[in-house]
Design a protein around this motif. Sequence first.
Motif, PDB file in Angstrom:
ATOM      1  N   VAL A  91       0.846  -1.195   0.000  1.00  0.00           N
ATOM      2  CA  VAL A  91       0.000   0.000   0.000  1.00  0.00           C
ATOM      3  C   VAL A  91       0.881   1.245   0.000  1.00  0.00           C
ATOM      4  O   VAL A  91       1.975   1.240   0.550  1.00  0.00           O
ATOM      5  CB  VAL A  91      -0.964   0.036   1.208  1.00  0.00           C
ATOM      6  CG1 VAL A  91      -1.987  -1.065   1.122  1.00  0.00           C
ATOM      7  CG2 VAL A  91      -0.225  -0.021   2.524  1.00  0.00           C
ATOM      8  N   TYR A  92       0.372   2.293  -0.653  1.00  0.00           N
ATOM      9  CA  TYR A  92       1.033   3.589  -0.570  1.00  0.00           C
ATOM     10  C   TYR A  92      -0.009   4.687  -0.693  1.00  0.00           C
ATOM     11  O   TYR A  92      -1.117   4.477  -1.161  1.00  0.00           O
ATOM     12  CB  TYR A  92       2.136   3.744  -1.628  1.00  0.00           C
ATOM     13  CG  TYR A  92       1.655   4.102  -3.019  1.00  0.00           C
ATOM     14  CD1 TYR A  92       1.451   5.429  -3.392  1.00  0.00           C
ATOM     15  CD2 TYR A  92       1.413   3.117  -3.970  1.00  0.00           C
ATOM     16  CE1 TYR A  92       1.016   5.757  -4.671  1.00  0.00           C
ATOM     17  CE2 TYR A  92       0.989   3.434  -5.246  1.00  0.00           C
ATOM     18  CZ  TYR A  92       0.791   4.762  -5.592  1.00  0.00           C
ATOM     19  OH  TYR A  92       0.358   5.090  -6.851  1.00  0.00           O
ATOM     20  N   CYS A  93       0.389   5.882  -0.238  1.00  0.00           N
ATOM     21  CA  CYS A  93      -0.446   7.076  -0.369  1.00  0.00           C
ATOM     22  C   CYS A  93       0.475   8.228  -0.767  1.00  0.00           C
ATOM     23  O   CYS A  93       1.508   8.007  -1.387  1.00  0.00           O
ATOM     24  CB  CYS A  93      -1.197   7.359   0.935  1.00  0.00           C
ATOM     25  SG  CYS A  93      -0.118   7.731   2.330  1.00  0.00           S
ATOM     26  N   SER A  99      -1.563   5.324   4.240  1.00  0.00           N
ATOM     27  CA  SER A  99      -1.172   3.930   4.007  1.00  0.00           C
ATOM     28  C   SER A  99      -0.857   3.235   5.329  1.00  0.00           C
ATOM     29  O   SER A  99      -1.126   2.043   5.484  1.00  0.00           O
ATOM     30  CB  SER A  99       0.009   3.836   3.044  1.00  0.00           C
ATOM     31  OG  SER A  99       1.143   4.510   3.542  1.00  0.00           O
ATOM     32  N   CYS A 102      -4.189   2.407   6.710  1.00  0.00           N
ATOM     33  CA  CYS A 102      -4.727   1.311   5.898  1.00  0.00           C
ATOM     34  C   CYS A 102      -4.059  -0.006   6.280  1.00  0.00           C
ATOM     35  O   CYS A 102      -4.729  -1.032   6.429  1.00  0.00           O
ATOM     36  CB  CYS A 102      -4.516   1.607   4.419  1.00  0.00           C
ATOM     37  SG  CYS A 102      -5.013   0.246   3.335  1.00  0.00           S
ATOM     38  N   ASP A 116       4.179  -1.383   3.466  1.00  0.00           N
ATOM     39  CA  ASP A 116       3.761   0.014   3.432  1.00  0.00           C
ATOM     40  C   ASP A 116       4.945   0.846   2.930  1.00  0.00           C
ATOM     41  O   ASP A 116       6.024   0.819   3.528  1.00  0.00           O
ATOM     42  CB  ASP A 116       3.358   0.443   4.841  1.00  0.00           C
ATOM     43  CG  ASP A 116       2.869   1.873   4.934  1.00  0.00           C
ATOM     44  OD1 ASP A 116       2.739   2.551   3.889  1.00  0.00           O
ATOM     45  OD2 ASP A 116       2.622   2.330   6.070  1.00  0.00           O
TER      46      ASP A 116
END
Length: 134
Positions: A91-93, A99, A102, A116
């Motif tokens: 996951v990334y943001c 993230s 999340c 992450d």
Amino acid sequence: MKRLLFVVIAIVALNYGCKEEKQPISSNTIELISPQEMQEISQMEDVQLIDVRTPKEYKEGYIEGFQNIDFFSDTFSQEIEKLDKSKPVIVYCRSGRRSSDCAKQLKEEGFVKIYDLEGGITKWEFEGYEIRVN
């Protein structure tokens, strides 16, 4: 004699009090990874790639191969349920905050391995990795 007994008790108490308790290895873990590590891990077979930013942010630039599932969306939980919990997830943001949240939620949901991206797409781009634009 009382003084010697006190010293012995103190040593025993300190010895037991300072011992590190071994925690059982969790079947589901979160690992913070660098852009270089993500580049390598994202090439693995069966890894699920998730961008948790908003659709607007995604259109401004994204990492190729990642599916956009907006963390702030009302349907986020339903979208996550469609993923395979037995397969690793990256996951990334934008910067790492969403993230991280999340990743914690994915862990609670029982996903086996969560990666992450440290610093999000901002760090990814800063380190010279390519992003795509719609």
